[in-house]
Design a protein around this motif. Structure first.
Motif, PDB file in Angstrom:
ATOM      1  N   ASP A 117     -13.927 -23.311  11.072  1.00 18.03           N
ATOM      2  CA  ASP A 117     -13.891 -24.421  11.694  1.00 18.03           C
ATOM      3  C   ASP A 117     -13.795 -24.712  13.216  1.00 18.03           C
ATOM      4  O   ASP A 117     -13.322 -22.846  13.810  1.00 18.03           O
ATOM      5  CB  ASP A 117     -12.923 -25.503  11.247  1.00 18.03           C
ATOM      6  N   TRP A 118     -15.237 -25.475  13.123  1.00 14.32           N
ATOM      7  CA  TRP A 118     -14.633 -25.527  15.403  1.00 14.32           C
ATOM      8  C   TRP A 118     -14.153 -26.376  15.481  1.00 14.32           C
ATOM      9  O   TRP A 118     -13.518 -27.708  14.727  1.00 14.32           O
ATOM     10  CB  TRP A 118     -16.465 -26.557  15.140  1.00 14.32           C
ATOM     11  N   GLU A 119     -13.993 -26.440  16.644  1.00 13.01           N
ATOM     12  CA  GLU A 119     -12.749 -27.248  18.019  1.00 13.01           C
ATOM     13  C   GLU A 119     -12.844 -26.946  19.110  1.00 13.01           C
ATOM     14  O   GLU A 119     -12.562 -26.043  20.032  1.00 13.01           O
ATOM     15  CB  GLU A 119     -10.946 -26.686  17.750  1.00 13.01           C
ATOM     16  N   ALA A 120     -13.872 -27.970  19.760  1.00 10.36           N
ATOM     17  CA  ALA A 120     -14.712 -28.593  21.147  1.00 10.36           C
ATOM     18  C   ALA A 120     -13.206 -28.362  21.689  1.00 10.36           C
ATOM     19  O   ALA A 120     -12.493 -29.625  22.263  1.00 10.36           O
ATOM     20  CB  ALA A 120     -15.041 -29.157  21.013  1.00 10.36           C
ATOM     21  N   GLN A 137       3.221 -30.219  41.124  1.00  8.38           N
ATOM     22  CA  GLN A 137       3.790 -28.729  41.824  1.00  8.38           C
ATOM     23  C   GLN A 137       2.455 -28.661  40.703  1.00  8.38           C
ATOM     24  O   GLN A 137       1.550 -27.544  40.191  1.00  8.38           O
ATOM     25  CB  GLN A 137       5.016 -28.105  41.630  1.00  8.38           C
ATOM     26  N   ALA A 138       2.413 -28.860  39.198  1.00  7.21           N
ATOM     27  CA  ALA A 138       1.600 -28.222  38.064  1.00  7.21           C
ATOM     28  C   ALA A 138      -0.088 -28.636  38.637  1.00  7.21           C
ATOM     29  O   ALA A 138      -0.376 -27.451  38.572  1.00  7.21           O
ATOM     30  CB  ALA A 138       1.990 -29.179  36.941  1.00  7.21           C
ATOM     31  N   ARG A 139      -0.138 -29.781  39.243  1.00  5.24           N
ATOM     32  CA  ARG A 139      -1.347 -30.489  39.271  1.00  5.24           C
ATOM     33  C   ARG A 139      -1.702 -28.715  40.663  1.00  5.24           C
ATOM     34  O   ARG A 139      -3.208 -28.174  39.892  1.00  5.24           O
ATOM     35  CB  ARG A 139      -1.540 -31.565  39.322  1.00  5.24           C
ATOM     36  N   ALA A 140      -0.576 -28.810  41.551  1.00  4.13           N
ATOM     37  CA  ALA A 140      -1.901 -27.999  42.336  1.00  4.13           C
ATOM     38  C   ALA A 140      -1.437 -26.247  41.911  1.00  4.13           C
ATOM     39  O   ALA A 140      -2.286 -25.859  42.335  1.00  4.13           O
ATOM     40  CB  ALA A 140      -0.458 -27.775  43.120  1.00  4.13           C
ATOM     41  N   ALA A 141      -1.693 -25.931  40.447  1.00  2.00           N
ATOM     42  CA  ALA A 141      -0.690 -24.757  40.236  1.00  2.00           C
ATOM     43  C   ALA A 141      -2.641 -24.819  39.546  1.00  2.00           C
ATOM     44  O   ALA A 141      -2.948 -23.338  38.851  1.00  2.00           O
ATOM     45  CB  ALA A 141       0.031 -24.358  39.039  1.00  2.00           C
ATOM     46  N   ILE A 142      -3.063 -25.764  38.933  1.00  2.00           N
ATOM     47  CA  ILE A 142      -4.503 -24.924  38.350  1.00  2.00           C
ATOM     48  C   ILE A 142      -5.818 -24.879  39.315  1.00  2.00           C
ATOM     49  O   ILE A 142      -6.086 -25.388  40.264  1.00  2.00           O
ATOM     50  CB  ILE A 142      -4.883 -26.781  37.726  1.00  2.00           C
ATOM     51  N   ALA A 143      -6.123 -23.988  39.072  1.00  2.00           N
ATOM     52  CA  ALA A 143      -7.365 -23.197  39.317  1.00  2.00           C
ATOM     53  C   ALA A 143      -8.370 -23.770  39.242  1.00  2.00           C
ATOM     54  O   ALA A 143      -9.140 -24.081  40.066  1.00  2.00           O
ATOM     55  CB  ALA A 143      -7.140 -21.709  39.359  1.00  2.00           C
ATOM     56  N   GLY A 144      -8.727 -24.481  38.248  1.00  8.01           N
ATOM     57  CA  GLY A 144      -9.855 -24.664  37.348  1.00  8.01           C
ATOM     58  C   GLY A 144      -9.652 -25.372  35.888  1.00  8.01           C
ATOM     59  O   GLY A 144      -9.056 -25.230  35.443  1.00  8.01           O
ATOM     60  N   TYR A 145     -10.959 -25.112  35.847  1.00  4.81           N
ATOM     61  CA  TYR A 145     -11.169 -26.274  33.877  1.00  4.81           C
ATOM     62  C   TYR A 145     -12.915 -24.851  33.605  1.00  4.81           C
ATOM     63  O   TYR A 145     -13.511 -24.893  34.362  1.00  4.81           O
ATOM     64  CB  TYR A 145     -11.388 -27.215  33.718  1.00  4.81           C
ATOM     65  N   THR A 146     -12.586 -24.805  32.105  1.00  3.28           N
ATOM     66  CA  THR A 146     -13.833 -24.295  31.744  1.00  3.28           C
ATOM     67  C   THR A 146     -13.930 -25.304  30.294  1.00  3.28           C
ATOM     68  O   THR A 146     -13.288 -26.052  29.659  1.00  3.28           O
ATOM     69  CB  THR A 146     -13.662 -22.787  31.553  1.00  3.28           C
ATOM     70  N   VAL A 147     -14.636 -24.384  29.643  1.00  4.41           N
ATOM     71  CA  VAL A 147     -15.280 -24.845  28.225  1.00  4.41           C
ATOM     72  C   VAL A 147     -14.988 -23.627  27.299  1.00  4.41           C
ATOM     73  O   VAL A 147     -14.674 -22.535  27.367  1.00  4.41           O
ATOM     74  CB  VAL A 147     -16.431 -25.087  27.982  1.00  4.41           C
ATOM     75  N   LEU A 148     -14.241 -23.958  26.042  1.00  3.29           N
ATOM     76  CA  LEU A 148     -13.492 -23.371  24.928  1.00  3.29           C
ATOM     77  C   LEU A 148     -13.949 -23.855  24.357  1.00  3.29           C
ATOM     78  O   LEU A 148     -13.772 -25.521  23.498  1.00  3.29           O
ATOM     79  CB  LEU A 148     -11.917 -23.115  24.960  1.00  3.29           C
ATOM     80  N   ASN A 149     -13.988 -22.935  22.646  1.00  2.00           N
ATOM     81  CA  ASN A 149     -14.110 -23.929  21.237  1.00  2.00           C
ATOM     82  C   ASN A 149     -12.651 -22.734  20.218  1.00  2.00           C
ATOM     83  O   ASN A 149     -13.060 -21.778  20.518  1.00  2.00           O
ATOM     84  CB  ASN A 149     -15.246 -22.956  20.757  1.00  2.00           C
ATOM     85  N   ASP A 150     -11.892 -23.490  19.871  1.00  2.00           N
ATOM     86  CA  ASP A 150     -10.336 -22.539  18.878  1.00  2.00           C
ATOM     87  C   ASP A 150     -10.971 -22.745  17.616  1.00  2.00           C
ATOM     88  O   ASP A 150     -10.678 -23.776  17.383  1.00  2.00           O
ATOM     89  CB  ASP A 150      -9.412 -23.292  18.780  1.00  2.00           C
ATOM     90  N   VAL A 151     -12.045 -21.653  17.752  1.00  2.00           N
ATOM     91  CA  VAL A 151     -12.844 -21.815  15.890  1.00  2.00           C
ATOM     92  C   VAL A 151     -11.479 -21.034  15.247  1.00  2.00           C
ATOM     93  O   VAL A 151     -11.025 -20.172  15.663  1.00  2.00           O
ATOM     94  CB  VAL A 151     -14.201 -20.624  16.258  1.00  2.00           C
ATOM     95  N   SER A 152     -11.067 -22.229  14.005  1.00  2.00           N
ATOM     96  CA  SER A 152     -10.074 -21.378  13.530  1.00  2.00           C
ATOM     97  C   SER A 152     -10.337 -21.178  12.011  1.00  2.00           C
ATOM     98  O   SER A 152     -10.982 -22.149  11.263  1.00  2.00           O
ATOM     99  CB  SER A 152      -9.156 -23.270  13.414  1.00  2.00           C
ATOM    100  N   ALA A 153      -9.566 -20.509  11.469  1.00  2.00           N
ATOM    101  CA  ALA A 153      -9.359 -19.997   9.933  1.00  2.00           C
ATOM    102  C   ALA A 153      -8.788 -20.721   9.289  1.00  2.00           C
ATOM    103  O   ALA A 153      -7.762 -20.932   9.071  1.00  2.00           O
ATOM    104  CB  ALA A 153      -9.015 -18.250   9.822  1.00  2.00           C
ATOM    105  N   ARG A 154      -9.192 -21.865   8.795  1.00  2.00           N
ATOM    106  CA  ARG A 154      -8.061 -22.860   7.691  1.00  2.00           C
ATOM    107  C   ARG A 154      -8.003 -22.313   6.911  1.00  2.00           C
ATOM    108  O   ARG A 154      -6.263 -22.817   6.369  1.00  2.00           O
ATOM    109  CB  ARG A 154      -9.278 -24.324   7.707  1.00  2.00           C
ATOM    110  N   ASP A 155      -7.878 -21.482   6.141  1.00  2.00           N
ATOM    111  CA  ASP A 155      -7.737 -21.183   4.633  1.00  2.00           C
ATOM    112  C   ASP A 155      -6.222 -20.623   5.014  1.00  2.00           C
ATOM    113  O   ASP A 155      -5.285 -19.955   4.526  1.00  2.00           O
ATOM    114  CB  ASP A 155      -8.352 -20.472   3.979  1.00  2.00           C
ATOM    115  N   TRP A 156      -6.421 -19.620   6.364  1.00  2.00           N
ATOM    116  CA  TRP A 156      -4.926 -19.344   7.119  1.00  2.00           C
ATOM    117  C   TRP A 156      -4.559 -20.042   7.737  1.00  2.00           C
ATOM    118  O   TRP A 156      -2.848 -19.814   7.835  1.00  2.00           O
ATOM    119  CB  TRP A 156      -5.539 -17.840   8.078  1.00  2.00           C
ATOM    120  N   GLN A 157      -5.317 -20.631   8.858  1.00  2.00           N
ATOM    121  CA  GLN A 157      -3.633 -21.581   9.366  1.00  2.00           C
ATOM    122  C   GLN A 157      -2.647 -22.621   7.936  1.00  2.00           C
ATOM    123  O   GLN A 157      -1.829 -22.287   8.816  1.00  2.00           O
ATOM    124  CB  GLN A 157      -4.325 -22.901  10.116  1.00  2.00           C
TER     125      GLN A 157
END
Length: 277
Positions: A117-120, A137-157
């Motif tokens: 399954d897909w998870e943008a 402090q947390a905000r200052a520690a963020i280098a930046g942002y990127t795109v990820l898709n957490d493709v998941s095996a639902r039958d295993w999850q």
């Protein structure tokens, strides 16, 4: 700025991606580069070997992060439409680095799963070591942002109450193509639109302003548990529209084309390939 890890001459290099070229940053990958405390100034001033944009092959934006921490159930509207109460704390799980693939690499559909399954998701990349952080402090520690898709095996999850086994199959999680630094005007807003397409059909569409726990809150929370290191990734969760929740359910198939796009950052475009043993 846009920073990436590219494949070149049988190895990888960290680069700054400009409008007309990519410039070598002097390190093998972004994890190594972000370990420099002055990485931002170094990136802006870099004048190393140049690469033609048309020939770039993008590796995962962070090739060997120490940690990939993922968040479940983090979009307000999706939680409410499912009849759940908003969570008091983030639901966390993890991935291993071998799950990651580049923004245009194939996504492997494991032979042992029939419910991929897909998870943008919007992903945060850490740029400084941090522990027991407050929000600022947390905000200052963020280098930046990127795109990820957490493709998941639902039958295993869903074999057990713990999700991990369905979330970290090898070569299933596209990330990239680059990191857009936190101060870039393209991401310095109250939220970004996010979408996912499967074979040309828009299956997810949302806005990151709908996150229950925003990036700074998540970085601060995780830093209470463990030291976050440069190059670590926090995947902030996915909105509604996943295939498993559809009636009938819909899953990724061999040769499915998966597109994950976030406004101001970029997109991953991956072809799914069934594992052959």
């Amino acid at each position: 700025m846009k920073l990436a890890t590219i494949r070149v001459h049988g190895t990888t290099r960290a680069v700054r991606v400009d409008e007309d070229k990519a410039v070598d940053l002097g390190e093998s990958d972004l994890v190594a580069f972000l370990r420099h405390t002055d990485w931002s100034a170094r990136a802006a001033a870099a004048a190393g070997e140049e690469y033609d944009l048309g020939g770039l092959e993008y590796a995962p934006v962070v090739v060997t992060p120490e940690k990939v921490v993922c968040v479940g159930l983090n979009y307000r509207n999706h939680i409410l439409e499912m009849g759940r109460e908003l969570p008091e704390y983030p639901a966390l799980f993890s991935k291993y680095a071998r799950a990651l693939v580049g923004a245009y690499d194939d996504v492997v559909l494991p032979a042992s799963s029939t419910q991929m399954d897909w998870e943008a998701e919007l992903a945060v990349v850490i740029g400084a070591e941090i522990r027991h952080a407050n929000r600022e402090q947390a905000r200052a520690a963020i280098a930046g942002y990127t795109v990820l898709n957490d493709v998941s095996a639902r039958d295993w999850q869903f074999r057990t109450p713990q999700w991990h086994q369905g979330k970290t199959f090898e070569a299933t999680t596209p990330i990239g193509p680059w990191l857009v630094t936190a101060g870039d005007p393209a991401v310095a807003t109250e939220g970004l639109s996010l979408m996912c397409e499967v074979d040309g059909d828009t299956v997810q569409k949302a806005h990151t302003a709908d996150l229950v726990f925003d990036p700074a809150t998540l970085v601060a929370y995780v830093s209470e548990i463990v030291t976050l290191a440069p190059g670590d990734v926090i995947a902030t969760g996915t909105p509604g529209g996943v295939g498993h929740a559809r009636k009938p359910a819909r899953y990724l198939e061999d040769r499915s084309v998966l597109v994950t796009r976030i406004e101001g950052i970029g997109e991953c475009r991956n072809t799914c390939r069934r594992e052959v043993r």
